[in-house]
Design a protein around this motif. Structure first.
Motif, PDB file in Angstrom:
ATOM      1  N   LEU A 263      11.865  -7.175 -16.290  1.00 17.07           N
ATOM      2  CA  LEU A 263      12.147  -6.076 -15.412  1.00 17.07           C
ATOM      3  C   LEU A 263      11.947  -4.544 -16.305  1.00 17.07           C
ATOM      4  O   LEU A 263      11.527  -3.697 -15.861  1.00 17.07           O
ATOM      5  N   PRO A 264      12.476  -4.556 -17.438  1.00 15.39           N
ATOM      6  CA  PRO A 264      12.412  -3.425 -18.317  1.00 15.39           C
ATOM      7  C   PRO A 264      10.720  -2.854 -18.328  1.00 15.39           C
ATOM      8  O   PRO A 264      10.867  -1.637 -18.616  1.00 15.39           O
TER       9      PRO A 264
ATOM     10  N   GLU B 244       0.938  -1.278   0.209  1.00 17.08           N
ATOM     11  CA  GLU B 244      -0.003  -0.066   0.060  1.00 17.08           C
ATOM     12  C   GLU B 244       0.827   1.265   0.129  1.00 17.08           C
ATOM     13  O   GLU B 244       0.459   2.373  -0.376  1.00 17.08           O
ATOM     14  N   ASP B 245       2.209   1.324   0.622  1.00 20.49           N
ATOM     15  CA  ASP B 245       2.943   2.271   0.469  1.00 20.49           C
ATOM     16  C   ASP B 245       3.892   2.437  -0.562  1.00 20.49           C
ATOM     17  O   ASP B 245       3.574   2.844  -1.825  1.00 20.49           O
ATOM     18  N   GLU B 246       4.999   1.614  -0.649  1.00 23.43           N
ATOM     19  CA  GLU B 246       5.896   1.701  -1.589  1.00 23.43           C
ATOM     20  C   GLU B 246       6.243   0.437  -2.294  1.00 23.43           C
ATOM     21  O   GLU B 246       7.182   0.379  -3.149  1.00 23.43           O
ATOM     22  N   GLY B 247       6.000  -0.678  -1.645  1.00 22.61           N
ATOM     23  CA  GLY B 247       6.300  -1.979  -1.798  1.00 22.61           C
ATOM     24  C   GLY B 247       7.250  -2.490  -1.056  1.00 22.61           C
ATOM     25  O   GLY B 247       7.213  -2.094   0.303  1.00 22.61           O
ATOM     26  N   VAL B 248       7.869  -3.578  -1.230  1.00 23.48           N
ATOM     27  CA  VAL B 248       8.734  -4.372  -0.309  1.00 23.48           C
ATOM     28  C   VAL B 248      10.293  -3.908  -0.778  1.00 23.48           C
ATOM     29  O   VAL B 248      10.742  -4.083  -1.849  1.00 23.48           O
TER      30      VAL B 248
ATOM     31  N   ALA C  90       6.128  -3.995 -10.172  1.00 22.21           N
ATOM     32  CA  ALA C  90       6.656  -2.783  -9.582  1.00 22.21           C
ATOM     33  C   ALA C  90       6.893  -2.868  -8.065  1.00 22.21           C
ATOM     34  O   ALA C  90       8.068  -2.220  -7.565  1.00 22.21           O
ATOM     35  N   ASP C  91       6.084  -3.169  -7.343  1.00 25.30           N
ATOM     36  CA  ASP C  91       6.343  -3.130  -5.830  1.00 25.30           C
ATOM     37  C   ASP C  91       7.106  -3.957  -5.476  1.00 25.30           C
ATOM     38  O   ASP C  91       7.757  -3.855  -4.087  1.00 25.30           O
ATOM     39  N   HIS C  92       8.100  -4.594  -6.208  1.00 19.84           N
ATOM     40  CA  HIS C  92       9.188  -5.337  -5.727  1.00 19.84           C
ATOM     41  C   HIS C  92      10.584  -4.869  -6.676  1.00 19.84           C
ATOM     42  O   HIS C  92      11.423  -5.400  -6.027  1.00 19.84           O
ATOM     43  N   ALA C  93      10.322  -4.163  -7.476  1.00 19.02           N
ATOM     44  CA  ALA C  93      11.278  -3.821  -8.389  1.00 19.02           C
ATOM     45  C   ALA C  93      11.488  -2.268  -9.056  1.00 19.02           C
ATOM     46  O   ALA C  93      12.532  -1.945  -9.654  1.00 19.02           O
ATOM     47  N   ARG C  94      10.808  -1.423  -8.736  1.00 23.32           N
ATOM     48  CA  ARG C  94      10.621  -0.263  -9.310  1.00 23.32           C
ATOM     49  C   ARG C  94      11.800   0.576  -9.044  1.00 23.32           C
ATOM     50  O   ARG C  94      12.145   1.632  -9.803  1.00 23.32           O
TER      51      ARG C  94
ATOM     52  N   ILE D 120      22.645  -8.200   2.331  1.00 26.10           N
ATOM     53  CA  ILE D 120      21.733  -8.577   1.127  1.00 26.10           C
ATOM     54  C   ILE D 120      20.569  -7.766   1.000  1.00 26.10           C
ATOM     55  O   ILE D 120      19.754  -7.742   2.039  1.00 26.10           O
ATOM     56  N   LEU D 121      20.298  -7.063  -0.275  1.00 25.35           N
ATOM     57  CA  LEU D 121      19.140  -6.510  -0.226  1.00 25.35           C
ATOM     58  C   LEU D 121      18.101  -7.262  -1.108  1.00 25.35           C
ATOM     59  O   LEU D 121      18.510  -7.866  -2.032  1.00 25.35           O
ATOM     60  N   LEU D 122      16.993  -7.665  -0.256  1.00 25.13           N
ATOM     61  CA  LEU D 122      15.822  -8.486  -1.009  1.00 25.13           C
ATOM     62  C   LEU D 122      14.906  -7.475  -1.563  1.00 25.13           C
ATOM     63  O   LEU D 122      14.154  -6.775  -0.655  1.00 25.13           O
ATOM     64  N   ASP D 123      14.642  -7.544  -2.933  1.00 25.64           N
ATOM     65  CA  ASP D 123      13.825  -6.679  -3.588  1.00 25.64           C
ATOM     66  C   ASP D 123      14.087  -5.245  -3.300  1.00 25.64           C
ATOM     67  O   ASP D 123      14.570  -4.896  -2.404  1.00 25.64           O
ATOM     68  N   CYS D 124      13.357  -4.388  -4.181  1.00 30.25           N
ATOM     69  CA  CYS D 124      13.631  -3.130  -4.358  1.00 30.25           C
ATOM     70  C   CYS D 124      12.571  -2.111  -4.616  1.00 30.25           C
ATOM     71  O   CYS D 124      12.453  -1.725  -6.044  1.00 30.25           O
ATOM     72  N   GLY D 125      11.300  -2.375  -4.220  1.00 28.48           N
ATOM     73  CA  GLY D 125      10.153  -1.438  -4.511  1.00 28.48           C
ATOM     74  C   GLY D 125       9.874  -0.126  -4.055  1.00 28.48           C
ATOM     75  O   GLY D 125       9.041   0.348  -4.148  1.00 28.48           O
ATOM     76  N   LEU D 126      11.025   0.537  -3.619  1.00 28.92           N
ATOM     77  CA  LEU D 126      11.045   1.868  -3.467  1.00 28.92           C
ATOM     78  C   LEU D 126      11.031   2.987  -4.513  1.00 28.92           C
ATOM     79  O   LEU D 126      11.630   2.766  -5.430  1.00 28.92           O
ATOM     80  N   ALA D 127      10.225   3.865  -4.635  1.00 28.47           N
ATOM     81  CA  ALA D 127      10.166   4.824  -5.593  1.00 28.47           C
ATOM     82  C   ALA D 127      11.185   5.759  -5.210  1.00 28.47           C
ATOM     83  O   ALA D 127      11.969   6.225  -6.211  1.00 28.47           O
ATOM     84  N   ASP D 128      11.519   5.905  -4.126  1.00 26.85           N
ATOM     85  CA  ASP D 128      12.651   6.839  -3.703  1.00 26.85           C
ATOM     86  C   ASP D 128      13.889   6.095  -2.959  1.00 26.85           C
ATOM     87  O   ASP D 128      13.305   5.550  -1.886  1.00 26.85           O
ATOM     88  N   ILE D 129      14.972   5.817  -3.355  1.00 24.86           N
ATOM     89  CA  ILE D 129      15.825   4.882  -2.940  1.00 24.86           C
ATOM     90  C   ILE D 129      16.880   5.604  -2.025  1.00 24.86           C
ATOM     91  O   ILE D 129      17.806   5.036  -1.522  1.00 24.86           O
ATOM     92  N   SER D 130      16.605   6.895  -1.635  1.00 23.49           N
ATOM     93  CA  SER D 130      17.605   7.612  -0.828  1.00 23.49           C
ATOM     94  C   SER D 130      17.929   7.218   0.489  1.00 23.49           C
ATOM     95  O   SER D 130      18.656   7.352   1.269  1.00 23.49           O
ATOM     96  N   SER D 131      16.651   6.462   1.152  1.00 28.51           N
ATOM     97  CA  SER D 131      16.827   5.960   2.374  1.00 28.51           C
ATOM     98  C   SER D 131      17.710   4.814   2.412  1.00 28.51           C
ATOM     99  O   SER D 131      18.143   4.376   3.491  1.00 28.51           O
TER     100      SER D 131
END
Length: 571
Positions: free
Chosen positions: A112-113, A30-34, A84-88, A45-56
């Protein structure tokens, strides 16, 4: 910080260690994904990257100049699937740290593309390295990765991580999104492949909480029957003898499942009917055609005899929607599959329709209440994730020491963590974003009491009315607002239990109650207590400020507690 669902205490004879930790950057779709950071010994290890903003991921530093001076925030990235909620956030992560290794299954690397449609495909680097399925790979020293098909979406995998030390092996499994049942285009996760892993930690999704679903084929048959009824008998509430159907869906997964269902279900095979596919859903179909060798054998066999998707020869015809087709769209019954973000007024034009718009449950799709053509909204269930019994079945088969729930609304995850069958056997965690979870192996954990989810009330049986009273503590649950939205409920028996369900405004506005009214109430129109005979209904809208449907369009056969008969109106 630690999650608040487990409290550790050292035992005299137990082994203590700090080898395993999990820090969720984001846990809810509901927020940005996982996006989860796991530490196994020296490995990050980073598991998935559903963040729209990766600055965190790197302390909020946003400029590329400063980022270029930083080491990567992790050692490697593993992606469960291409939604997208796992890869955006992967493209931004690769641009910030081009040397950071990113791994996924072969199918996921090709899908992914599609997450960046605004980008020219030639401008997207091939940053994802493909790993084989069911084959252990030592990806770093003493760190082994193995991928298992997880159902849900082509290429989706559960990720097994094994960290080897001189004294023992530590094993962690991340399910990503998983589905135990077979669907039209993806085989379900096989429990027999995962039994006997001697697992320490299970990171598992809880999208559907503890809810129980009908069998997948039953869901498909119910949906096919509803679509068939619409295009065959139309919409009696709109005095229409035919009706076209719009199915807004995400670009990958559900849209292609629906198209395959419509092509192969007995209600539609051989039928003189057009199925139009638009937008990113059509692009997703093209991507699936490139992956045909990776799809189930039954799908490959189907494709040997006729095209998998695009087919103007075999009925029902499946076509890509073009701008010139919009002028006649809906003049005869048809089905449109389009993006979940599409503006549906593009299809619901004047002098077309009527339209039945079917919305998938658990997927937030924004729609207008009114279009220029007559429309009716309904929802349907075609699950892409395992339900509550499927989730607990997987946990009991794997028998880990720690279970960490992610990916779901807080209320649904709380339902899972409070299950006594889990509380009594495992160390349960459901951390919020930013809460570090330490996962010591071999220590004794004191499980806290389960959150209160049962509410005791009273039942009063009067001459013609039954009243059920519940404590106001139930209103603190975030689901209460949706349940009590209109003040109306539906009750049904489930075995020996009575199930209550809140009726939403959308259901009340769009319910097809003409036939129900005639069958249940053999009276004349003036005898009915309904919106059509209410003093506050004018122009098929409710004008009673005290009514739950105030200022909404209402069906004349509808009813609400604020009803007052026309005969009560003062002259």
């Amino acid at each position: 910080m630690r999650d608040d669902l487990s409290v550790s205490s050292h035992s005299d004879g137990g082994e203590t260690n700090g080898e395993l930790e999990c820090l969720p950057y984001s846990v809810q779709h509901e927020d940005e994904g996982v996006c989860l950071l796991v530490r196994m010994g020296p490995h990050r290890i980073l598991l998935d990257c559903g963040l729209a903003d990766i600055s965190s991921l790197y302390g909020g530093i946003t400029t590329s100049v400063h980022r270029g001076n930083l080491p990567p925030p992790v050692d490697l990235v593993l992606i469960s699937h291409a939604h997208a909620d796992h890869a955006r956030g992967l493209l931004s992560l690769n641009q910030a740290f081009p040397m950071l290794p990113i791994y996924a299954s072969e199918v996921t690397s090709k899908l992914l593309p599609l997450n960046w449609p605004e980008q020219d495909p030639e401008d997207i680097p091939a940053f994802c390295h493909a790993l084989p399925l069911r084959s252990p790979v030592e990806i770093q020293e003493n760190l082994i990765v193995e991928l298992f098909p997880a159902g849900h979406l082509p290429g989706a995998v559960a990720i097994l991580l094994t960290y080897h030390t001189q004294n023992r092996d530590y094993k962690l499994l991340y399910t990503g999104d998983f589905f135990l049942s077979n669907s039209r285009l993806v085989e379900g996760l096989r429990l027999e492949e995962l039994r006997g892993l001697n697992l320490n930690v299970l990171l598992i999704e809880g999208s559907y909480g503890t809810s129980r679903h009908p069998h997948r084929r039953n869901q498909e048959n119910q949906l096919a029957e509803r679509i068939n009824r619409a295009i065959t008998t139309g919409a009696p509430e709109m005095n229409a003898d035919h009706c076209s159907v719009i199915l807004p869906t995400p670009a990958l997964g559900l849209g292609q499942e629906l198209l395959m269902l419509l092509r192969s279900h007995h209600h539609f095979t051989g039928r003189d009917l057009d199925i139009w596919v638009d937008g990113a859903v059509a692009t997703g179909c093209d991507a699936y055609l490139e992956l045909l060798p990776h799809l189930p054998a039954s799908v490959q066999n189907f494709a040997r005899h006729q095209p998998l998707f695009w087919d103007e020869r075999v009925r029902p015809r499946v076509r890509r929607l073009k701008a010139e087709d919009l002028a006649t769209l809906g003049s005869t019954p048809c089905i449109v599959l389009t993006d979940s973000t599409a503006d549906l007024s593009k299809y619901c034009r004047p002098n077309t329709g009527p339209w039945l718009i079917l919305l998938p449950e658990k997927i937030d799709i924004k729609v207008n209440q009114e279009y220029l053509a007559p429309t009716t909204f309904e929802s349907y269930l075609l699950a892409q994730h395992s339900d509550g019994p499927g989730t607990t079945q997987l946990i009991h088969n794997l028998r880990p020491q720690h279970v960490v729930f992610v990916h779901g609304s807080p209320a649904y995850l709380a339902d899972l963590t409070s299950l006594e069958e889990l509380q009594n056997r495992y160390h349960i965690h459901s951390p919020a974003a930013g809460i570090l979870v330490e996962l010591p192996i071999g220590e004794t954990f004191l499980q806290p009491s389960a959150p209160e989810t049962n509410y005791e009330g009273e039942l009063t049986e009067l001459e013609k009315v039954i009243t059920i009273s519940l404590p106001d503590a139930i209103t603190s649950d975030p689901r209460w607002q949706q349940f009590a939205d209109t003040g109306l409920i539906e009750a049904r028996w489930q075995g020996e239990e009575l199930i209550l369900r809140g009726l939403s405004q959308r259901e009340l506005l769009n319910q097809n109650s003409v036939d129900l009214t005639r069958s249940r109430y053999p009276y004349t129109w003036s005898d009915l207590e309904c919106c059509g005979t209410c003093r506050y209904q004018r122009g098929q809208r409710c004008w009673n400020p005290a009514a739950p449907l105030y200022n909404f369009k209402v069906t004349l056969e509808g009813y609400c507690p604020a009803y007052e008969n026309l005969s009560n109106q003062e002259s």
